[in-house]
Design an enzyme around this catalytic site. Structure first.
Site, PDB file in Angstrom:
ATOM      1  CE1 TYR A  31     -30.920 -11.605 -26.580  1.00 43.43           C
ATOM      2  CE2 TYR A  31     -29.625 -10.135 -27.826  1.00 43.43           C
ATOM      3  CZ  TYR A  31     -30.489 -12.124 -27.028  1.00 43.43           C
ATOM      4  OH  TYR A  31     -29.072 -11.896 -26.165  1.00 43.43           O
ATOM      5  CB  SER A 113     -21.166 -13.406 -25.909  1.00 46.49           C
ATOM      6  OG  SER A 113     -21.761 -14.064 -25.503  1.00 46.49           O
ATOM      7  CD  GLN A 134     -20.198 -14.327 -21.322  1.00 43.93           C
ATOM      8  OE1 GLN A 134     -20.715 -15.181 -21.986  1.00 43.93           O
ATOM      9  NE2 GLN A 134     -20.215 -13.930 -19.848  1.00 43.93           N
ATOM     10  CE1 TYR A 136     -25.477 -18.103 -21.769  1.00 46.72           C
ATOM     11  CE2 TYR A 136     -23.168 -17.113 -23.047  1.00 46.72           C
ATOM     12  CZ  TYR A 136     -24.080 -17.013 -22.415  1.00 46.72           C
ATOM     13  OH  TYR A 136     -24.959 -15.544 -22.303  1.00 46.72           O
ATOM     14  NE  ARG A 171     -33.268 -12.962 -21.288  1.00 48.14           N
ATOM     15  CZ  ARG A 171     -31.583 -13.128 -21.939  1.00 48.14           C
ATOM     16  NH1 ARG A 171     -31.695 -13.183 -22.952  1.00 48.14           N
ATOM     17  NH2 ARG A 171     -31.186 -13.483 -20.757  1.00 48.14           N
ATOM     18  CE  LYS A 258     -20.635 -10.067 -17.700  1.00 49.38           C
ATOM     19  NZ  LYS A 258     -21.975 -10.363 -17.205  1.00 49.38           N
ATOM     20  CG  HIS A 282     -27.031 -11.942 -18.000  1.00 46.70           C
ATOM     21  ND1 HIS A 282     -25.526 -12.580 -18.085  1.00 46.70           N
ATOM     22  CD2 HIS A 282     -27.492 -11.797 -19.216  1.00 46.70           C
ATOM     23  CE1 HIS A 282     -26.022 -13.303 -19.012  1.00 46.70           C
ATOM     24  NE2 HIS A 282     -26.803 -12.932 -19.358  1.00 46.70           N
ATOM     25  NE  ARG A 285     -30.273  -9.707 -22.103  1.00 55.24           N
ATOM     26  CZ  ARG A 285     -31.175 -10.076 -22.439  1.00 55.24           C
ATOM     27  NH1 ARG A 285     -31.723  -8.242 -23.131  1.00 55.24           N
ATOM     28  NH2 ARG A 285     -31.257  -9.781 -24.417  1.00 55.24           N
TER      29      ARG A 285
END
Length: 383
Positions: A31, A113, A134, A136, A171, A258, A282, A285
């Site tokens: 990960y 995060s 940060q 989301y 991923r 960002k 990112h 990713r």
């Protein structure tokens, strides 16, 4: 080398990666280590940073080099900080706490995060109100407003708006591993955990990691499928100018966007009155078919520096990488994986180790090329 803890057995990021791979279960390491799709942009990020060359000036009079950097009214001891990383406690128990404490001791910025395993309040406590946050973007305005209120109450000086996750990246490693939070207990994953006894013991002692910032908004006793559905419903993913404008009206402090990768988005950030951008993909990713971060950052810095603070993450792994990026026009840099590799490798000593190592590496480059101040780096780039 540094007044802080330094382990001479791991003097490079490659040493830390090898050690980390042996310390944590494969699903957690992959990960951290993986990108999306075929990892094209993951590899390109670092490669194209390292295509940048600097010119030494050996006969120039030089007294000393100074890494200190002013950013948003605070003078940091180095021009790099800790980028936001999700699920940090999955990769090593209490990883965000370890890094927040180290960032405070070394006077470098730490960005928390939304989807990591430490709360806004705890990050503020450990950094005496210096931690950045940060966001989301939540789907519901009331959740957004409550998170912003908590960050403001905690004294967070800088709000970072994440723009490059309109959809979650594809991923393959995580899909194969059935990655979940907490980890799904498949036979394969159980065998991996049994093979990493220190990780397993420390996880047992510290308890299963959780999304601490999101805990107040989560229904209790979610199973794996319900957790995935909750995450999909909670975050709207794609930012737009109206959403950013609404946050700009509410947030009193500095705002950084960002995930910027184009001149068009930079111009929008300036028009919206934002204070800075972090040019980023990112860490490779999200969009495997995109450019490396240093390519658009160089163009953006040349055109917009002075109108907005231009920073960069994605692909940096060392002090020389920081130097190359600053020489290409960035005013500040951030790294995520490098810090997590060190914590996964060295546990509670990992934060001090990696920051001390990066500072030492960067100072060596500055002394070598005769660069006295961080803002002088572009003068030493090969044209």
């Amino acid at each position: 080398m540094s007044k802080w803890a330094y382990n001479s057995s791991y003097p490079s990021i490659d040493d830390l990666i090898k050690r980390a791979k042996k310390k944590v279960p494969r699903f957690a390491f992959e990960y951290l280590d993986g990108g999306c799709n075929e990892d094209v942009n993951l590899v390109r990020n670092t490669k194209e940073i390292r295509d940048v060359e600097l010119i030494p000036q050996y006969l120039t009079k030089h007294t000393h080099s100074d890494m200190s950097t002013e950013l948003f009214g605070h003078t940091y001891d180095a021009p790099f900080g800790i980028a936001p990383v999700g699920l940090q406690g999955l990769m090593w128990p209490k990883a965000p706490e370890i890094l927040a404490k180290a960032a405070f001791r070394h006077n470098v910025p730490f960005i928390l995060s939304t989807v990591t395993t430490m709360s806004i309040e705890k990050a503020s406590e450990l950094t005496e109100g210096r931690a950045w946050f940060q966001l989301y973007h939540p789907a519901k305005d009331e959740v957004r407003d409550d998170i912003l209120k908590r960050a403001d109450t905690a004294g967070c000086p800088v709000l970072v708006l994440l723009s490059d996750v309109p959809t979650f990246g594809f991923r393959p490693r995580d899909i194969r591993n059935g990655l979940a939070m907490p980890p799904s207990m498949t036979v394969n994953n159980m065998l991996q955990i049994m093979g990493r006894p220190e990780w397993a013991l420390r996880t047992l002692i510290n308890g299963q990691p959780n999304f601490e910032t999101l805990r107040p908004y989560m229904p209790k006793n979610l199973n794996m499928k319900q957790l995935g559905k909750f995450m999909d419903q909670t975050f709207s993913g794609r930012l737009n100018e109206d959403k950013i404008a609404a946050i700009r009206d509410k947030w009193k402090g500095k705002i950084v966007l960002k995930g910027v990768a184009s001149e068009e988005d930079t111009e929008k950030a300036i028009k919206l009155g934002l204070d800075g951008i972090i040019v980023s993909n990112h860490g490779g990713r999200q969009l495997d078919a995109g450019q490396s971060s240093i390519v658009p950052m160089t163009r953006i810095a040349e055109k917009y520096k002075g109108q907005i603070k231009v920073m960069m993450d994605s692909g940096l792994r060392s002090g020389p990488d920081v130097a190359r990026t600053l020489a290409s026009g960035a005013e500040f840099t951030f790294m995520g994986r490098s810090f997590m590799y060190s914590v996964a490798a060295l546990g509670s000593q990992g934060g001090d180790h990696i920051i001390g190592m990066l500072k030492t590496q960067l100072l060596q480059v500055m002394e070598q090329i005769c660069c006295e101040r961080v803002e002088d780096f572009p003068n030493f780039k090969v044209r």
